[in-house]
Design an enzyme around this catalytic site. Structure first.
Site, mmCIF file in Angstrom:
data_model
loop_
_atom_site.group_PDB
_atom_site.id
_atom_site.type_symbol
_atom_site.label_atom_id
_atom_site.label_comp_id
_atom_site.label_asym_id
_atom_site.label_seq_id
_atom_site.Cartn_x
_atom_site.Cartn_y
_atom_site.Cartn_z
ATOM 1 C CG ASP A 1 -5.862 -10.354 1.334
ATOM 2 O OD1 ASP A 1 -5.506 -11.337 0.637
ATOM 3 O OD2 ASP A 1 -6.545 -9.429 0.873
ATOM 4 C CB THR B 1 -4.941 -8.078 -7.361
ATOM 5 O OG1 THR B 1 -4.819 -7.138 -6.279
ATOM 6 C CG2 THR B 1 -6.397 -8.269 -7.735
ATOM 7 C CG HIS C 1 20.530 -0.618 -11.551
ATOM 8 N ND1 HIS C 1 19.550 -0.125 -12.362
ATOM 9 C CD2 HIS C 1 21.169 -1.578 -12.269
ATOM 10 C CE1 HIS C 1 19.568 -0.751 -13.533
ATOM 11 N NE2 HIS C 1 20.551 -1.637 -13.499
ATOM 12 C CB CYS D 1 -3.684 -9.235 -1.289
ATOM 13 S SG CYS D 1 -3.368 -8.083 -2.627
ATOM 14 C CG HIS E 1 17.291 -3.323 -13.271
ATOM 15 N ND1 HIS E 1 16.874 -2.828 -14.481
ATOM 16 C CD2 HIS E 1 18.177 -4.300 -13.573
ATOM 17 C CE1 HIS E 1 17.463 -3.477 -15.474
ATOM 18 N NE2 HIS E 1 18.261 -4.390 -14.941
HETATM 19 C C1 RB5 Z 1 -9.841 -8.932 -1.196
HETATM 20 O O1 RB5 Z 1 -11.081 -9.308 -1.688
HETATM 21 C C2 RB5 Z 1 -9.034 -8.249 -2.279
HETATM 22 O O2 RB5 Z 1 -9.517 -6.960 -2.487
HETATM 23 C C3 RB5 Z 1 -7.577 -8.218 -1.903
HETATM 24 O O3 RB5 Z 1 -7.124 -9.517 -1.695
HETATM 25 C C4 RB5 Z 1 -6.641 -7.616 -2.918
HETATM 26 O O4 RB5 Z 1 -6.824 -8.162 -4.178
HETATM 27 C C5 RB5 Z 1 -6.579 -6.148 -2.940
HETATM 28 O O5 RB5 Z 1 -5.859 -5.521 -3.716
#
Ligand code: RB5
Length: 143
Positions: free
Chosen positions: A7, A66, A133, A64, A97
């Site tokens: 994203d 995080t 596993h 993304c 694993h």
């Molecule tokens: C986008 O702002 C953010 O929420 C997305 O990239 C991600 O971190 C969501 O988990």
């Protein structure tokens, strides 16, 4: 073939990863997104999970901000084992694993230097094929 998508929060890191895959001569498909304009990460998770469940790609990389949202979305799909990694130890362990088929990364969490090492570790580590596993993975897949 490696399926890659992100994203807006993962866009900058995805560009670094694609350059790295090019340098390594590894084949990939880039499913977007194509800028830092805000998009919805579940849409991009689904592009990569579809490519894997249809057999078009063997592995995926999802990024993304995080790595959390995009890995949660990917793991809703049967047959997908997406691992959010912030270090090489977990990237290696999840291949050995869990036979993870998707690496999730947080573009706002790991810097590009570490991220590329994590990518290499994930791509270069085979599944251990150990019975304990295999059994645990089959228990996940039964649900
Ligand atoms: C986008 O702002 C953010 O929420 C997305 O990239 C991600 O971190 C969501 O988990």
């Amino acid at each position: 073939m490696i399926a890659v998508a992100c994203d807006h929060g993962g866009y900058m890191l995805k560009q670094e990863i694609l350059k790295h895959l090019d340098k390594r001569n590894l084949a990939y498909r880039d499913f977007g997104c194509d800028s830092e304009e805000a998009v919805d990460y579940p849409v991009y998770a689904r592009k990569v999970t579809d490519a894997i469940t249809k057999g078009e790609c063997e592995r995926g990389i999802l990024i993304c901000g995080t790595g959390i949202g995009i890995s949660i979305a990917a793991n809703k799909v049967k047959g997908i084992r997406a691992a959010l990694c912030t270090d090489c130890f977990t990237a290696e362990a999840t291949r050995l694993h869990n036979d993870a088929n998707i690496l999730a990364l947080g573009g706002r969490v790991v810097g590009p230097g570490l991220a590329l090492k994590i990518v290499d570790t994930f791509l270069d580590t085979p599944f251990s094929q150990e019975e304990r596993h295999k059994k645990r993975i089959s228990l996940i897949e039964e649900e």
